[in-house]
Design a protein around this motif. Sequence first.
Motif, short mmCIF file in Angstrom:
data_model
loop_
_atom_site.label_atom_id
_atom_site.label_comp_id
_atom_site.label_asym_id
_atom_site.label_seq_id
_atom_site.Cartn_x
_atom_site.Cartn_y
_atom_site.Cartn_z
N ILE A 1 0.84 -1.20 0.00
CA ILE A 1 0.00 0.00 0.00
C ILE A 1 0.87 1.25 0.00
CG2 ILE A 1 -1.61 1.35 1.41
CD1 ILE A 1 -2.92 -1.02 0.03
N LYS A 2 2.00 1.18 0.70
CA LYS A 2 2.87 2.35 0.88
C LYS A 2 3.62 2.69 -0.41
CE LYS A 2 6.45 4.21 3.93
NZ LYS A 2 7.33 3.91 5.09
N SER A 3 4.29 1.70 -1.01
CA SER A 3 5.13 1.98 -2.18
C SER A 3 4.42 1.75 -3.51
CB SER A 3 6.37 1.09 -2.14
OG SER A 3 6.02 -0.27 -2.32
N LYS A 4 3.26 1.09 -3.47
CA LYS A 4 2.50 0.72 -4.67
C LYS A 4 3.23 -0.31 -5.53
CE LYS A 4 -0.59 3.73 -3.51
NZ LYS A 4 -1.80 3.27 -2.81
N GLN A 5 4.32 -0.87 -5.00
CA GLN A 5 5.08 -1.91 -5.70
C GLN A 5 4.77 -3.28 -5.10
OE1 GLN A 5 9.14 -0.32 -5.04
NE2 GLN A 5 9.34 -0.36 -7.26
N ARG A 6 5.03 -4.33 -5.88
CA ARG A 6 4.91 -5.67 -5.35
C ARG A 6 6.19 -5.99 -4.59
NH1 ARG A 6 0.26 -7.62 -6.77
NH2 ARG A 6 0.64 -9.53 -5.62
N VAL A 7 6.04 -6.60 -3.43
CA VAL A 7 7.22 -6.97 -2.63
C VAL A 7 7.16 -8.46 -2.32
CG1 VAL A 7 7.54 -4.69 -1.59
CG2 VAL A 7 6.04 -6.34 -0.46
N TYR A 8 8.35 -9.03 -2.07
CA TYR A 8 8.47 -10.46 -1.78
C TYR A 8 8.74 -10.68 -0.30
CZ TYR A 8 8.83 -10.97 -6.83
OH TYR A 8 8.58 -10.93 -8.19
N LEU A 9 8.04 -11.67 0.28
CA LEU A 9 8.25 -12.07 1.67
C LEU A 9 8.36 -13.59 1.73
CD1 LEU A 9 5.55 -9.88 1.67
CD2 LEU A 9 6.24 -9.83 4.04
N LEU A 10 8.94 -14.10 2.82
CA LEU A 10 8.92 -15.55 3.01
C LEU A 10 7.47 -16.00 3.16
CD1 LEU A 10 11.89 -16.49 5.36
CD2 LEU A 10 11.83 -16.34 2.86
N TRP A 11 7.20 -17.23 2.78
CA TRP A 11 5.83 -17.75 2.71
C TRP A 11 5.06 -17.61 4.03
CZ3 TRP A 11 2.73 -19.10 -1.15
CH2 TRP A 11 1.57 -19.81 -0.85
N GLY A 12 5.69 -17.92 5.15
CA GLY A 12 4.98 -17.92 6.42
C GLY A 12 4.99 -16.60 7.16
N VAL A 13 5.55 -15.56 6.56
CA VAL A 13 5.67 -14.26 7.24
C VAL A 13 4.42 -13.41 7.02
CG1 VAL A 13 6.95 -12.07 7.31
CG2 VAL A 13 8.18 -14.23 7.16
N LYS A 14 3.88 -12.87 8.11
CA LYS A 14 2.73 -11.97 8.02
C LYS A 14 3.24 -10.56 7.69
CE LYS A 14 -1.19 -10.22 10.71
NZ LYS A 14 -1.85 -10.20 12.05
N PRO A 15 2.75 -9.97 6.58
CA PRO A 15 3.26 -8.64 6.18
C PRO A 15 2.95 -7.56 7.21
CG PRO A 15 1.34 -9.26 4.85
CD PRO A 15 1.73 -10.47 5.65
N SER A 16 3.82 -6.57 7.29
CA SER A 16 3.65 -5.48 8.25
C SER A 16 2.46 -4.60 7.88
CB SER A 16 4.91 -4.61 8.29
OG SER A 16 5.05 -3.90 7.06
N ARG A 17 2.02 -3.80 8.84
CA ARG A 17 0.90 -2.88 8.61
C ARG A 17 1.26 -1.83 7.56
NH1 ARG A 17 -2.81 -2.37 13.41
NH2 ARG A 17 -2.95 -0.16 12.95
N GLU A 18 2.55 -1.51 7.46
CA GLU A 18 2.98 -0.54 6.45
C GLU A 18 2.68 -1.05 5.04
OE1 GLU A 18 6.97 0.75 6.63
OE2 GLU A 18 6.58 2.27 8.16
N ILE A 19 2.80 -2.36 4.85
CA ILE A 19 2.55 -2.95 3.53
C ILE A 19 1.05 -3.09 3.27
CG2 ILE A 19 2.76 -5.06 2.17
CD1 ILE A 19 5.50 -5.46 3.34
N THR A 20 0.33 -3.61 4.25
CA THR A 20 -1.09 -3.91 4.05
C THR A 20 -2.01 -2.72 4.29
OG1 THR A 20 -1.41 -4.60 6.36
CG2 THR A 20 -0.70 -6.30 4.78
N GLY A 21 -1.49 -1.69 5.00
CA GLY A 21 -2.35 -0.57 5.38
C GLY A 21 -3.08 -0.84 6.67
N GLY A 22 -2.86 -2.04 7.23
CA GLY A 22 -3.48 -2.38 8.52
C GLY A 22 -5.00 -2.44 8.42
N ILE A 23 -5.65 -2.02 9.49
CA ILE A 23 -7.11 -2.15 9.56
C ILE A 23 -7.83 -1.13 8.67
CG2 ILE A 23 -7.10 -3.08 11.90
CD1 ILE A 23 -7.82 -0.28 12.87
#
Length: 297
Positions: free
Chosen positions: A145-167
Amino acid sequence: KEENKIMKTEVKPRAKAKTGIIKKIYALCQGEGLTEKQLLKAMKGHRDTLKTARELVEKRILQLLKDTVTDELIYQSLSQDIIKNKTFKNMTEREYSIHQLIDMSKDNGVSFTELKKASHMQRGELKTILKRLEEYKFIKTIKSIKSKQRVYLLWGVKPSREITGGIWYINQQYNTTFIDKLRGIASKYLLSKGHASLSAILDHVHHQGLDASVKLNVEDMKQIMDTLIYGGLVEKIITHTGGQYGADPADEHYQIVKGLMDINAFTDIPCGTCPRFSVCDEGAFTNPENCKYLQDW
């Protein structure tokens, strides 16, 4: 023969001792991992510590990461599921290096451009490796949400609120209806009470039949109250000594701006429809001081 017996009795204790060192290092490096200094200290300076740790890295039982702040190398234990995974064991060195770079990004993720720069790989090769890692569910990709780019994470990692925009976001769409509802609940509560602390407002909001999956915290509620302040509708109460109630944000008190007692005034604040709301803050790139929408409003 006698000599062979002596050799066997010497080897067994050595092998047992080596196994003990391996188990201890693996246990110590679980979680966030340890730097070389921390590991040596925890192992009480055992002479085989770093040699054994490096062997475990080569065998992909430990992995070496770099601290993004201090640049120190960190030894971190891989999970048993990963260690036992034959596909992971059979990764090429190039694939493994990309896996490590993504792991280092933790819950913030890393973009394709950042991976390309850090790995010095050609675009085509990197794309192939990322595709393979995704197919085997070692990594995943999500739009930030922050950078508007696609980012890669490890499979089991929950993305941060900065990435998802949180609630504030649902399926990566800005949830204006939910924000308007929270603003309305908070403002009505203040109108009925005269003034209230942030923790009291938050407690009241939690008793208003919100979706049980929504976990609002103090910082979330503070963001809602900030939109009302920036709109000139709510203000913080100042004590006679010039300070705000309490040092803890949860103890901050709010009241409706004097002379503004019409609840309808709360229905058209620009913050409610602003897609940058979750990253707007004083001193940030997006901030209320330079917001042309608030100025026009």
